[in-house]
Design a protein around this motif. Structure first.
Motif, PDB file in Angstrom:
ATOM      1  N   LEU A   1      -8.779   0.679   4.684  1.00 55.05           N
ATOM      2  CA  LEU A   1      -7.686   1.081   3.556  1.00 55.05           C
ATOM      3  C   LEU A   1      -8.384   0.885   2.151  1.00 55.05           C
ATOM      4  O   LEU A   1      -8.497   1.573   1.325  1.00 55.05           O
ATOM      5  CB  LEU A   1      -6.448   0.785   3.636  1.00 55.05           C
ATOM      6  CG  LEU A   1      -5.444   1.001   4.770  1.00 55.05           C
ATOM      7  CD1 LEU A   1      -4.170   0.082   4.767  1.00 55.05           C
ATOM      8  CD2 LEU A   1      -4.952   2.405   4.658  1.00 55.05           C
ATOM      9  N   GLN A   2      -8.699  -0.205   2.060  1.00 55.52           N
ATOM     10  CA  GLN A   2      -9.208  -0.720   0.555  1.00 55.52           C
ATOM     11  C   GLN A   2     -10.803  -0.183   0.343  1.00 55.52           C
ATOM     12  O   GLN A   2     -10.899   0.651  -0.755  1.00 55.52           O
ATOM     13  CB  GLN A   2      -9.769  -2.170   0.630  1.00 55.52           C
ATOM     14  CG  GLN A   2      -8.247  -2.952   0.590  1.00 55.52           C
ATOM     15  CD  GLN A   2      -8.541  -4.351   0.491  1.00 55.52           C
ATOM     16  OE1 GLN A   2      -9.689  -4.953   0.674  1.00 55.52           O
ATOM     17  NE2 GLN A   2      -7.524  -5.381   0.191  1.00 55.52           N
TER      18      GLN A   2
ATOM     19  N   GLU B   1      -6.799  -3.217   7.160  1.00 53.75           N
ATOM     20  CA  GLU B   1      -6.740  -3.377   5.567  1.00 53.75           C
ATOM     21  C   GLU B   1      -8.023  -3.027   5.030  1.00 53.75           C
ATOM     22  O   GLU B   1      -7.976  -2.528   3.849  1.00 53.75           O
ATOM     23  CB  GLU B   1      -6.008  -4.718   5.457  1.00 53.75           C
ATOM     24  CG  GLU B   1      -5.853  -4.965   3.841  1.00 53.75           C
ATOM     25  CD  GLU B   1      -5.329  -6.222   3.438  1.00 53.75           C
ATOM     26  OE1 GLU B   1      -4.453  -6.218   2.440  1.00 53.75           O
ATOM     27  OE2 GLU B   1      -5.644  -7.279   4.168  1.00 53.75           O
TER      28      GLU B   1
ATOM     29  N   ALA C   1      -7.393   2.242  -1.574  1.00 58.46           N
ATOM     30  CA  ALA C   1      -6.175   1.352  -1.350  1.00 58.46           C
ATOM     31  C   ALA C   1      -6.310   0.190  -2.259  1.00 58.46           C
ATOM     32  O   ALA C   1      -7.288  -0.647  -1.765  1.00 58.46           O
ATOM     33  CB  ALA C   1      -5.511   1.545  -0.245  1.00 58.46           C
TER      34      ALA C   1
ATOM     35  N   TYR D   1       0.569  -1.245  -0.074  1.00 60.67           N
ATOM     36  CA  TYR D   1      -0.094  -0.136  -0.041  1.00 60.67           C
ATOM     37  C   TYR D   1       0.822   1.130   0.073  1.00 60.67           C
ATOM     38  O   TYR D   1       0.502   2.155  -0.789  1.00 60.67           O
ATOM     39  CB  TYR D   1      -0.906   0.113   1.336  1.00 60.67           C
ATOM     40  CG  TYR D   1      -2.019  -1.316   1.178  1.00 60.67           C
ATOM     41  CD1 TYR D   1      -2.919  -0.999   0.070  1.00 60.67           C
ATOM     42  CD2 TYR D   1      -1.961  -2.436   1.898  1.00 60.67           C
ATOM     43  CE1 TYR D   1      -4.030  -2.120   0.023  1.00 60.67           C
ATOM     44  CE2 TYR D   1      -2.844  -3.311   1.992  1.00 60.67           C
ATOM     45  CZ  TYR D   1      -3.669  -3.171   0.897  1.00 60.67           C
ATOM     46  OH  TYR D   1      -4.725  -4.351   0.810  1.00 60.67           O
TER      47      TYR D   1
END
Length: 248
Positions: free
Chosen positions: A242-243, A239, A247, A97
């Motif tokens: 973030l996605q 995570e 990302a 990332y």
């Protein structure tokens, strides 16, 4: 909080204090859904994962300083959940990332006990590029670090009674922390010089207190994504967040 007040906390009740202050881990709350943001190329001859910036808040940021997705972690070097995140999440965070230029990752200090001050003073003693790698070394060897912190209680108590310009050096020696960092590239002389700089240590403690008060940090690790707190402490939570922000 002054250094003197911080060092009035119990020096020997480290494990219970660490367990009480660390947040409980939460579970992931959804899959990636945000539109993917395109990668941003680093300047020629550089890599975003090697780009380090010291922020106005005193944090150490890796990645694109202008990344559209900004992840901040408040972490204690003696927190087991922080160690878990360093092992399970940070390799992918950095290599995937941060490397894309879309995400930056900033690590800020949170002090749960006086030992955190000494460790932070050592981790910040060298080049800024070494701060996060040295922090990861502490978390990756937390069991042996704890053994040193708790292995010589009489020497630690004696050190805690010394004048401030001698106290941190003595604690670093009594706990094996100076030796630990020396084995990882920070010379013992440099370590002692940094720990004897009480003005710098005082400034560090005041900065950490100001940040923690502003962002209402009650445990570690605490994550913020683009200024909004993430409700969870594990990579399995971070995570997907973030996605969802774009990302990939």
């Amino acid at each position: 909080m002054t250094v003197t007040r911080l060092f009035s906390l119990p020096l020997l009740a480290l494990a219970p204090l660490m367990l009480a202050a660390c947040d409980d881990a939460a579970t992931a709350d959804g899959a990636a859904s945000g539109e993917a943001l395109p990668a941003i190329a680093a300047p020629a001859g550089t890599k975003w994962a090697d780009t380090v910036t010291v922020t106005p808040e005193g944090g150490y940021m890796i990645g694109n300083p202008d990344a559209p997705i900004k992840l901040v972690e408040y972490a204690s070097h003696t927190c087991g959940h922080c160690a878990d995140f360093a092992k399970t999440g940070k390799p992918t965070l950095k290599d995937k990332y941060v490397a894309s230029g879309v995400v930056s990752f900033e690590q800020r200090e949170a002090f749960l006990n006086p030992f955190d001050v000494v460790i932070a003073g050592l981790a910040q003693c060298g080049a800024k590029e070494q701060f996060q790698p040295l922090s990861d070394q502490v978390w990756g060897n937390l069991e042996s670090v704890f053994a040193g912190l708790q292995g010589n209680p009489q020497a630690v108590q004696a050190a805690s009674a010394l004048p401030l310009n001698q106290r941190f050096v003595a604690i670093g020696e009594a706990t094996g922390l100076i030796e630990f960092f020396a084995a990882r590239g920070l010379s013992a002389d440099q370590a002692r010089s940094c720990l004897a700089d009480t003005a710098k240590i005082e400034a560090l403690v005041k900065t950490v207190e100001a940040n923690n008060d502003k962002d209402k940090i009650a445990g570690t690790p605490t994550f913020f994504l683009n200024g909004k707190k993430i409700e969870g402490t594990t990579w399995e939570v971070v995570e997907p967040a973030l996605q969802r922000a774009g990302a990939r």
